[in-house]
Motif scaffolding. Sequence first.
Motif, short mmCIF file in Angstrom:
data_model
loop_
_atom_site.label_atom_id
_atom_site.label_comp_id
_atom_site.label_asym_id
_atom_site.label_seq_id
_atom_site.Cartn_x
_atom_site.Cartn_y
_atom_site.Cartn_z
N GLU A 194 18.82 15.56 31.27
CA GLU A 194 18.49 16.24 32.52
C GLU A 194 17.40 17.29 32.37
OE1 GLU A 194 22.18 15.99 35.46
OE2 GLU A 194 22.61 17.30 33.74
N ARG A 195 16.36 16.95 31.68
CA ARG A 195 15.19 17.83 31.61
C ARG A 195 13.99 16.99 31.21
NH1 ARG A 195 13.49 18.92 26.41
NH2 ARG A 195 14.99 18.74 24.69
N LEU A 196 12.81 17.55 31.41
CA LEU A 196 11.61 16.93 30.88
C LEU A 196 11.53 17.19 29.37
CD1 LEU A 196 8.99 18.05 33.56
CD2 LEU A 196 10.13 15.83 33.40
N GLY A 197 10.84 16.32 28.68
CA GLY A 197 10.56 16.58 27.28
C GLY A 197 9.54 17.70 27.14
N THR A 198 9.46 18.25 25.96
CA THR A 198 8.44 19.25 25.65
C THR A 198 7.53 18.68 24.57
OG1 THR A 198 9.67 20.30 23.83
CG2 THR A 198 10.13 21.07 26.09
N PRO A 199 6.32 19.20 24.45
CA PRO A 199 5.46 18.75 23.34
C PRO A 199 6.13 18.91 21.98
CG PRO A 199 4.16 19.97 24.94
CD PRO A 199 5.60 20.11 25.36
N ARG A 215 0.80 -1.22 0.00
CA ARG A 215 0.00 0.00 0.00
C ARG A 215 0.84 1.27 0.00
NH1 ARG A 215 -4.71 0.74 2.44
NH2 ARG A 215 -4.27 2.91 1.86
N ASP A 216 2.15 1.18 0.27
CA ASP A 216 3.03 2.34 0.40
C ASP A 216 2.54 3.26 1.51
OD1 ASP A 216 5.18 4.02 -0.08
OD2 ASP A 216 4.16 5.12 -1.68
N VAL A 217 2.17 2.66 2.65
CA VAL A 217 1.78 3.40 3.84
C VAL A 217 2.60 2.88 5.01
CG1 VAL A 217 -0.08 3.87 5.48
CG2 VAL A 217 -0.56 3.88 3.03
N THR A 218 3.29 3.76 5.71
CA THR A 218 4.07 3.34 6.87
C THR A 218 3.23 3.46 8.14
OG1 THR A 218 4.96 5.57 7.23
CG2 THR A 218 6.23 4.09 5.79
N VAL A 219 3.58 2.63 9.12
CA VAL A 219 2.88 2.65 10.42
C VAL A 219 3.94 2.55 11.51
CG1 VAL A 219 1.02 1.69 11.81
CG2 VAL A 219 1.01 1.36 9.31
N ASN A 220 4.00 3.55 12.35
CA ASN A 220 4.97 3.60 13.44
C ASN A 220 4.31 4.17 14.70
OD1 ASN A 220 7.72 2.93 12.11
ND2 ASN A 220 6.86 4.49 10.74
N ALA A 221 5.02 4.09 15.80
CA ALA A 221 4.57 4.70 17.04
C ALA A 221 5.70 5.51 17.65
CB ALA A 221 4.08 3.65 18.03
N VAL A 222 5.35 6.58 18.32
CA VAL A 222 6.29 7.37 19.10
C VAL A 222 5.96 7.16 20.58
CG1 VAL A 222 7.07 9.70 19.69
CG2 VAL A 222 6.67 9.08 17.29
N ALA A 223 6.99 6.86 21.38
CA ALA A 223 6.79 6.59 22.80
C ALA A 223 7.49 7.68 23.62
CB ALA A 223 7.33 5.21 23.16
N PRO A 224 6.76 8.70 24.05
CA PRO A 224 7.39 9.77 24.83
C PRO A 224 7.78 9.32 26.23
CG PRO A 224 5.29 10.47 23.86
CD PRO A 224 5.36 8.98 23.76
N GLY A 225 8.76 10.01 26.79
CA GLY A 225 9.01 9.95 28.22
C GLY A 225 8.22 11.06 28.89
N PRO A 226 8.55 11.39 30.14
CA PRO A 226 7.84 12.48 30.83
C PRO A 226 7.90 13.76 30.01
CG PRO A 226 9.23 11.27 32.37
CD PRO A 226 9.57 10.77 31.00
N THR A 227 6.74 14.31 29.71
CA THR A 227 6.64 15.46 28.81
C THR A 227 5.85 16.57 29.50
OG1 THR A 227 6.69 13.97 26.91
CG2 THR A 227 5.94 16.22 26.51
N ALA A 228 6.37 17.76 29.45
CA ALA A 228 5.82 18.88 30.21
C ALA A 228 4.59 19.48 29.54
CB ALA A 228 6.89 19.95 30.41
N THR A 229 3.52 18.70 29.53
CA THR A 229 2.22 19.21 29.12
C THR A 229 1.49 19.71 30.36
OG1 THR A 229 1.11 17.08 29.43
CG2 THR A 229 2.11 17.50 27.27
N PRO A 230 0.48 20.56 30.18
CA PRO A 230 -0.28 21.01 31.36
C PRO A 230 -0.87 19.85 32.16
CG PRO A 230 -0.74 22.43 29.49
CD PRO A 230 0.10 21.30 28.96
#
Length: 244
Positions: free
Chosen positions: A210-215, A174-189
């Motif tokens: 030595e920091r939180l991730g950001t969106p 189909r020429d369609v890729t499927v992946n997932a992103v797995a964040p660590g602790p991320t500074a969302t509200p």
Amino acid sequence: MSVSTRVALVTGASGGIGRAVAQRLAADGMSVGVHYVTNKSEAEGVVAGIEESGGRAIAVAGDVADEVAMAGAFDALEKAFGGVDVVAHIAGVGMHGPLAELDLNAFDELQRTNVRGTFVVSQLGATRLRAGGAIVNLSTTLTKLAPAGNAAYAASKGAVEAMTLILARELKGRDVTVNAVAPGPTATPAFLAGKPQPVLDHLAGQAPLERLGTPEDIAEAVAFLAGPGRWVNGQVVFANGGMV
């Protein structure tokens, strides 16, 4: 297909990581469907911001676990922009607490949103994305870290990872890729709410950076998989600053 003709549906885009993903894909030149469930005004604000920056976007609503509602979101994007090329499925809910103490009704609702919702959105993406498309789901680093108090949430995201990897194989040809992103602790509200500073400092210290991730950090990874990362397929990309 050039980036400027690509169309992306971003679920859960009214705030947090979803908002950052919608803004990033729009900045990359894609037309964006800013999906929301209840926060209509926030979603419309994201749309307005994208349009003010010269991009194209519309707000679309729907319960991600409702196949009729989400088919309507795809319909709206196809009507507005001619088709759909990217699905960035960011919408989800969390649950924390010891397994032995969790309310089963709340557990069922978590699974409905995170597991059935991913299944519904992936199923629609599998049948409706144009060639050259990409599906990017959202998992979590907790599937590897497995800390106490996260059994329900990590289990739901483990299911997301399984669906992601299997669907990538099922879409052969189909020429369609499927992946997932797995964040660590991320500074969302939502993540920051109610956590005292010492807890946040401890979490930030778990990563070598030595920091939180950001969106925006997570949006970078999603944008790569949604755009130039065509040779990455059937993978879980851990965007966590090196926690695992």
